[in-house]
Design a protein around this motif. Structure first.
Motif, PDB file in Angstrom:
ATOM      1  N   GLY A 217       0.855  -1.180   0.000  1.00 16.14           N
ATOM      2  CA  GLY A 217       0.000   0.000   0.000  1.00 16.14           C
ATOM      3  C   GLY A 217       0.889   1.228   0.000  1.00 16.14           C
ATOM      4  N   ASP A 218       0.809   2.010  -1.079  1.00 16.80           N
ATOM      5  CA  ASP A 218       1.572   3.272  -1.137  1.00 16.80           C
ATOM      6  C   ASP A 218       0.657   4.413  -0.705  1.00 16.80           C
ATOM      7  OD1 ASP A 218       3.757   1.927  -2.193  1.00 16.80           O
ATOM      8  OD2 ASP A 218       3.142   2.288  -4.267  1.00 16.80           O
ATOM      9  N   TYR A 219       1.268   5.437  -0.136  1.00 19.93           N
ATOM     10  CA  TYR A 219       0.513   6.625   0.293  1.00 19.93           C
ATOM     11  C   TYR A 219       1.107   7.884  -0.330  1.00 19.93           C
ATOM     12  CZ  TYR A 219      -1.493   3.893   4.197  1.00 19.93           C
ATOM     13  OH  TYR A 219      -2.162   2.965   4.968  1.00 19.93           O
ATOM     14  N   TYR A 220       0.244   8.823  -0.605  1.00 14.10           N
ATOM     15  CA  TYR A 220       0.656  10.176  -0.945  1.00 14.10           C
ATOM     16  C   TYR A 220       0.251  11.086   0.215  1.00 14.10           C
ATOM     17  CZ  TYR A 220       2.323   9.843  -5.768  1.00 14.10           C
ATOM     18  OH  TYR A 220       3.070   9.612  -6.893  1.00 14.10           O
ATOM     19  N   ILE A 252       0.523  18.457   9.836  1.00 13.49           N
ATOM     20  CA  ILE A 252      -0.253  19.255   8.874  1.00 13.49           C
ATOM     21  C   ILE A 252      -0.661  18.420   7.657  1.00 13.49           C
ATOM     22  CG2 ILE A 252       0.682  21.514   9.517  1.00 13.49           C
ATOM     23  CD1 ILE A 252       2.528  21.268   7.040  1.00 13.49           C
ATOM     24  N   GLU A 253      -0.120  17.186   7.569  1.00 19.50           N
ATOM     25  CA  GLU A 253      -0.426  16.376   6.397  1.00 19.50           C
ATOM     26  C   GLU A 253      -1.757  15.646   6.533  1.00 19.50           C
ATOM     27  OE1 GLU A 253       2.141  15.443   8.407  1.00 19.50           O
ATOM     28  OE2 GLU A 253       3.963  16.124   7.391  1.00 19.50           O
ATOM     29  N   THR A 254      -2.374  15.446   5.376  1.00 16.28           N
ATOM     30  CA  THR A 254      -3.461  14.463   5.262  1.00 16.28           C
ATOM     31  C   THR A 254      -2.882  13.336   4.431  1.00 16.28           C
ATOM     32  OG1 THR A 254      -5.199  16.112   5.336  1.00 16.28           O
ATOM     33  CG2 THR A 254      -5.736  14.043   4.232  1.00 16.28           C
ATOM     34  N   ILE A 255      -3.110  12.081   4.849  1.00 15.74           N
ATOM     35  CA  ILE A 255      -2.584  10.988   4.032  1.00 15.74           C
ATOM     36  C   ILE A 255      -3.656  10.505   3.061  1.00 15.74           C
ATOM     37  CG2 ILE A 255      -0.706  10.262   5.553  1.00 15.74           C
ATOM     38  CD1 ILE A 255      -2.349   8.069   6.629  1.00 15.74           C
ATOM     39  N   ILE A 256      -3.167  10.133   1.874  1.00 22.95           N
ATOM     40  CA  ILE A 256      -4.042   9.672   0.794  1.00 22.95           C
ATOM     41  C   ILE A 256      -3.568   8.275   0.413  1.00 22.95           C
ATOM     42  CG2 ILE A 256      -4.845  10.132  -1.552  1.00 22.95           C
ATOM     43  CD1 ILE A 256      -3.872  13.067  -1.095  1.00 22.95           C
ATOM     44  N   THR A 290     -10.542  20.738  -6.862  1.00 21.86           N
ATOM     45  CA  THR A 290     -10.037  20.340  -5.545  1.00 21.86           C
ATOM     46  C   THR A 290      -8.798  19.457  -5.704  1.00 21.86           C
ATOM     47  OG1 THR A 290     -12.268  20.386  -4.665  1.00 21.86           O
ATOM     48  CG2 THR A 290     -10.649  19.171  -3.381  1.00 21.86           C
ATOM     49  N   LEU A 291      -8.897  18.522  -6.667  1.00 22.72           N
ATOM     50  CA  LEU A 291      -7.759  17.618  -6.885  1.00 22.72           C
ATOM     51  C   LEU A 291      -6.498  18.421  -7.222  1.00 22.72           C
ATOM     52  CD1 LEU A 291      -6.755  14.686  -7.189  1.00 22.72           C
ATOM     53  CD2 LEU A 291      -7.370  14.836  -9.602  1.00 22.72           C
ATOM     54  N   ALA A 292      -6.626  19.397  -8.102  1.00 24.21           N
ATOM     55  CA  ALA A 292      -5.468  20.208  -8.498  1.00 24.21           C
ATOM     56  C   ALA A 292      -4.930  20.982  -7.297  1.00 24.21           C
ATOM     57  CB  ALA A 292      -5.867  21.159  -9.616  1.00 24.21           C
ATOM     58  N   MET A 293      -5.840  21.461  -6.468  1.00 22.36           N
ATOM     59  CA  MET A 293      -5.456  22.262  -5.306  1.00 22.36           C
ATOM     60  C   MET A 293      -4.657  21.436  -4.279  1.00 22.36           C
ATOM     61  SD  MET A 293      -6.622  22.566  -1.983  1.00 22.36           S
ATOM     62  CE  MET A 293      -8.292  22.009  -1.795  1.00 22.36           C
ATOM     63  N   LEU A 294      -4.866  20.101  -4.287  1.00 26.11           N
ATOM     64  CA  LEU A 294      -4.233  19.265  -3.248  1.00 26.11           C
ATOM     65  C   LEU A 294      -2.699  19.210  -3.342  1.00 26.11           C
ATOM     66  CD1 LEU A 294      -6.608  16.140  -2.971  1.00 26.11           C
ATOM     67  CD2 LEU A 294      -6.504  18.159  -1.516  1.00 26.11           C
ATOM     68  N   GLU A 295      -2.161  19.366  -4.577  1.00 23.87           N
ATOM     69  CA  GLU A 295      -0.702  19.297  -4.781  1.00 23.87           C
ATOM     70  C   GLU A 295      -0.101  18.099  -4.048  1.00 23.87           C
ATOM     71  OE1 GLU A 295       1.069  23.076  -3.794  1.00 23.87           O
ATOM     72  OE2 GLU A 295      -0.265  24.159  -5.140  1.00 23.87           O
ATOM     73  N   MET A 296      -0.592  16.911  -4.403  1.00 32.23           N
ATOM     74  CA  MET A 296      -0.154  15.673  -3.731  1.00 32.23           C
ATOM     75  C   MET A 296       1.334  15.402  -3.955  1.00 32.23           C
ATOM     76  SD  MET A 296      -3.057  12.878  -4.558  1.00 32.23           S
ATOM     77  CE  MET A 296      -2.704  12.792  -6.269  1.00 32.23           C
ATOM     78  N   TYR A 297       1.959  14.843  -2.961  1.00 30.03           N
ATOM     79  CA  TYR A 297       3.355  14.419  -3.126  1.00 30.03           C
ATOM     80  C   TYR A 297       3.561  13.068  -2.440  1.00 30.03           C
ATOM     81  CZ  TYR A 297       3.835  16.498   1.550  1.00 30.03           C
ATOM     82  OH  TYR A 297       3.675  16.817   2.878  1.00 30.03           O
ATOM     83  N   GLU A 298       4.645  12.368  -2.835  1.00 30.42           N
ATOM     84  CA  GLU A 298       4.857  10.991  -2.373  1.00 30.42           C
ATOM     85  C   GLU A 298       5.033  10.919  -0.864  1.00 30.42           C
ATOM     86  OE1 GLU A 298       7.982   9.015  -4.493  1.00 30.42           O
ATOM     87  OE2 GLU A 298       6.878   9.082  -6.388  1.00 30.42           O
TER      88      GLU A 298
END
Ligand SMILES: Cc1cc2nc3c(=O)[nH]c(=O)nc-3n(C[C@H](O)[C@H](O)[C@H](O)COP(=O)(O)OP(=O)(O)OC[C@H]3O[C@@H](n4cnc5c(N)ncnc54)[C@H](O)[C@@H]3O)c2cc1C
Length: 351
Positions: A217-220, A252-256, A290-298
Motif C-alpha cells: 500500500g503506497d501513500y501520498y 499538517i499532512e493528510t494521508i491519501i 479540488t484535486l489540483a489544489m491538493l498538490e499531492m506528493y509521495e
C-alpha cells in the motif's frame, strides 16, 4: 514463572510481551531491526478501526471491537496521542447506497457502537470538498500517533522488566533453543509475532502450508486539506481492501492511500503506484479543481501481510499452537493495529 520468548517487536509482539510480563512471566522480545515498530506497525493508515467491515463472528470482527475499547483505555492510561475523529464511509453513486446499508448491517451485527446513516448534507457540513450520495458515520473510529504509541510501549516494556533484544533476528530452532543472530535462547513458551515473516518462522516448526504474499500500500500526502475526519469510499472488493481514503494526521499532512500493488518483496517500501491511480480514485470523491489544489506528493509505503493457506487466501487472523509450546500469529493484517491489545489477551489465553 514461565520463560517466554516473543519473536517480533511490532505492536502485536509488544502487547503480547507486555501482557505476559504483567502476569509475572519472564519475557524476552526479539526484534531483528535496531528498534521496535519499524515495519507494518508504523507503515499504515494509523486508524483505530471500529469493526465495521468484518464477517460477524470472525476473529477480525471480535478482536477489532474488543481492541478498539482496550486501545482507548491504553491510550488514556499511558498518554498515547489519540483523537476520536469519527469517520465517514461514503457512497459515490446510487449503486453504492446499498453497499453502505450492507456495511451498517454488518457493523450492527458486530456490536459496533456509534453507527449512523447520514445524509450528503451532513457530510458536506463537515467536509465540504467531498461529494457523495449518502454516507455512514462511525463514531468510534479515530486516529493514533503510531510513533508515539511505540515509544510509550517501549517505556512500559522497560518498566515491566521485559528484555528487549534488538538487532536480534531469529534464524532457527534447535530442540528447545531459539537460534538468533545474538546467540541462543531457551524458553518454555515461544510466540511467533513476526508479521510479514510469520510464515518463515512457522516453517522452522514444520508448518509449511501458510505463506505470506505481501500486498503493498503506497501513500501520498497533501498539506492543502484541513480535514478533521477520515473519509473512506466503500471497500475495494477486487483486492478486499478498504480503498484509497483521506485520513488526517497529528501533523499538517493528510494521508491519501493506501493503494493495492503486488509487492516485489516484504521489505520493498518504494512508492511504485502511479500518481494517476490516486488521482482517479480521488476524482470519485472530489472535483477536478479540488484535486489540483491538493498538490499531492509521495509519502510512504507499507506491506499488508496477506496470508494464504495452500494457496487459498485466509480471510481471518489465524492462531496456531504447534508444537504445544509455540503459538503462531499468522496474517495479522488490518485491523491488526486496532486489535493488538485484544490479540495479546487471546494469545495469552492460548498459553
Ligand atoms: C497499508 C496498511 C494500512 C493499514 N492500516 C491500518 C489501520 O489503519 N488500522 C489498523 O488497525 N491496522 C492497519 N493496518 C494493519 C496493521 O498495521 C498491522 O496489522 C499491524 O501493524 C501488524 O503488527 P505486527 O506486530 O503483527 O507486525 P509488524 O509491525 O510487521 O511487526 C513484526 C515484527 O517482527 C520482526 N521480525 C520479523 N522476522 C523476524 C525474525 N526472524 N526475528 C526477529 N524479529 C523478526 C519485524 O522486524 C517486525 O518488527 C494496515 C496495514 C497496512 C500494510
Amino acid at each position: 514463572m514461565k520463560r517466554i520468548a516473543v519473536i517480533g517487536g511490532g505492536i502485536v509482539g509488544c502487547h503480547i510481551a507486555l501482557v505476559c510480563a504483567q502476569k509475572g512471566d519472564e519475557v524476552f522480545l526479539l526484534e531483528l531491526n535496531e528498534k521496535t515498530g519499524q515495519e507494518t506497525s508504523t507503515r499504515n493508515s494509523c486508524v483505530l478501526h471500529a469493526g465495521i467491515y468484518y464477517n460477524p463472528g470472525s476473529l477480525k470482527a471480535n478482536l477489532c471491537v474488543e481492541g478498539n475499547a482496550l486501545s482507548r483505555e491504553f491510550f488514556d492510561r499511558y498518554g498515547v496521542d489519540f483523537r476520536n475523529t469519527g469517520k465517514y464511509i461514503i457512497a459515490r453513486n446510487e449503486d453504492e447506497i446499498a453497499e453502505i446499508d450492507g456495511l451498517l448491517d454488518t457493523a450492527l451485527r458486530n456490536g459496533v457502537p456509534g453507527m449512523e446513516r447520514v445524509t450528503p448534507a451532513r457530510v458536506a457540513s463537515q467536509v465540504p470538498l467531498v461529494h457523495c450520495t449518502g454516507a455512514l458515520y462511525s463514531g468510534t473510529t479515530g486516529i493514533i500517533d503510531t510513533a508515539g504509541y511505540m515509544s510509550v510501549m517501549n517505556g512500559l516494556l522497560f518498566q515491566q522488566n521485559v528484555t528487549v533484544l534488538t538487532s536480534c533476528r531469529v534464524t532457527g530452532v534447535s530442540g528447545t533453543l531459539l537460534e538468533t543472530e545474538r546467540g541462543t535462547l531457551d524458553a518454555d513458551i515461544i510466540v511467533n509475532a513476526a508479521g510479514l515473516y510469520c510464515d518463515d518462522i512457522a516453517r522452522l516448526w514444520g508448518i509449511t502450508e501458510y505463506s505470506i504474499i505481501p500486498l503493498k500500500g503506497d501513500y501520498y500526502y497533501t498539506t492543502k486539506l484541513d480535514l478533521g475526519i477520515p473519509v473512506y469510499p466503500v471497500p475495494n472488493h477486487r483486492h478486499k481492501t478498504l480503498g484509497i481514503h483521506l485520513t488526517p494526521t497529528f501533523g499538517i499532512e493528510t494521508i491519501i492511500g493506501p493503494s493495492e500493488t503486488p509487492s516485489s518483496g516484504k521489505n520493498n517500501y518504494q512508492i511504485e503506484t502511479p500518481r494517476e491511480i490516486f488521482e482517479q480514485s480521488l476524482l470519485s470523491m472530489v472535483n477536478r479543481e479540488t484535486l489540483a489544489m491538493l498538490e499531492m506528493y509521495e509519502g510512504f509505503s507499507g506491506n499488508r501481510p496477506r496470508a494464504y493457506r495452500n494457496g487459498v487466501r485466509c480471510d481471518d487472523f489465524v492462531f496456531i499452537k504447534k508444537p504445544d509450546n509455540v503459538i503462531h500469529c499468522i496474517g495479522i493484517e488490518s485491523p491488526g493495529l486496532t486489535s493488538a491489545p485484544a490479540i495479546a489477551r487471546h494469545v495469552y489465553s492460548l498459553i
